[in-house]
Design a protein around this motif. Structure first.
Motif: not given
Length: 102
Positions: A15, A8, A11-12, A71, A79, A83, A52
């Motif tokens: 982003a 994650y 992914l962050g 992403l 994500l 969150r 993803w």
């Protein structure tokens, strides 16, 4: 514990902007979340297999073509779900493992 949240964190980071593997590894290593770049690529493969993240190649002025990760819509959704769940989870854990009372 890190293993459960590193994907994650990736992914962050993605982003914010597409990144190539070395960029991701530097950010995650500096944060103490991974030990080496060798642990990152299997994770990126899983994220791609899950749909993803996607990849694209881009020429580099500093050397060979770089493979960038970004992403997908599914990654954005995943994500967002993480969150929404993270803050309540973190508060609960902090409440349980907070300072001991005398």
């Amino acid at each position: 514990m890190r293993k459960g949240v590193v994907e994650y964190c990736v992914l962050g980071l993605l982003a914010r902007e597409p990144m190539y593997g070395w960029q991701l590894a530097e950010a995650l290593t500096a944060a103490g979340l991974i030990a080496s770049i060798g642990t990152l690529y299997p994770l990126l493969g899983r994220l791609r297999d899950n749909g993803w993240v996607s990849t694209f190649d881009q020429p580099s002025d500093a050397g060979p073509v770089r493979r960038y990760y970004r992403l997908t819509d599914a990654g954005i959704d995943r994500l967002a779900l993480f969150r929404a769940q993270w803050q309540p989870f973190a508060r609960t854990v902090s409440g349980l493992v907070g300072e001991e009372r005398p």
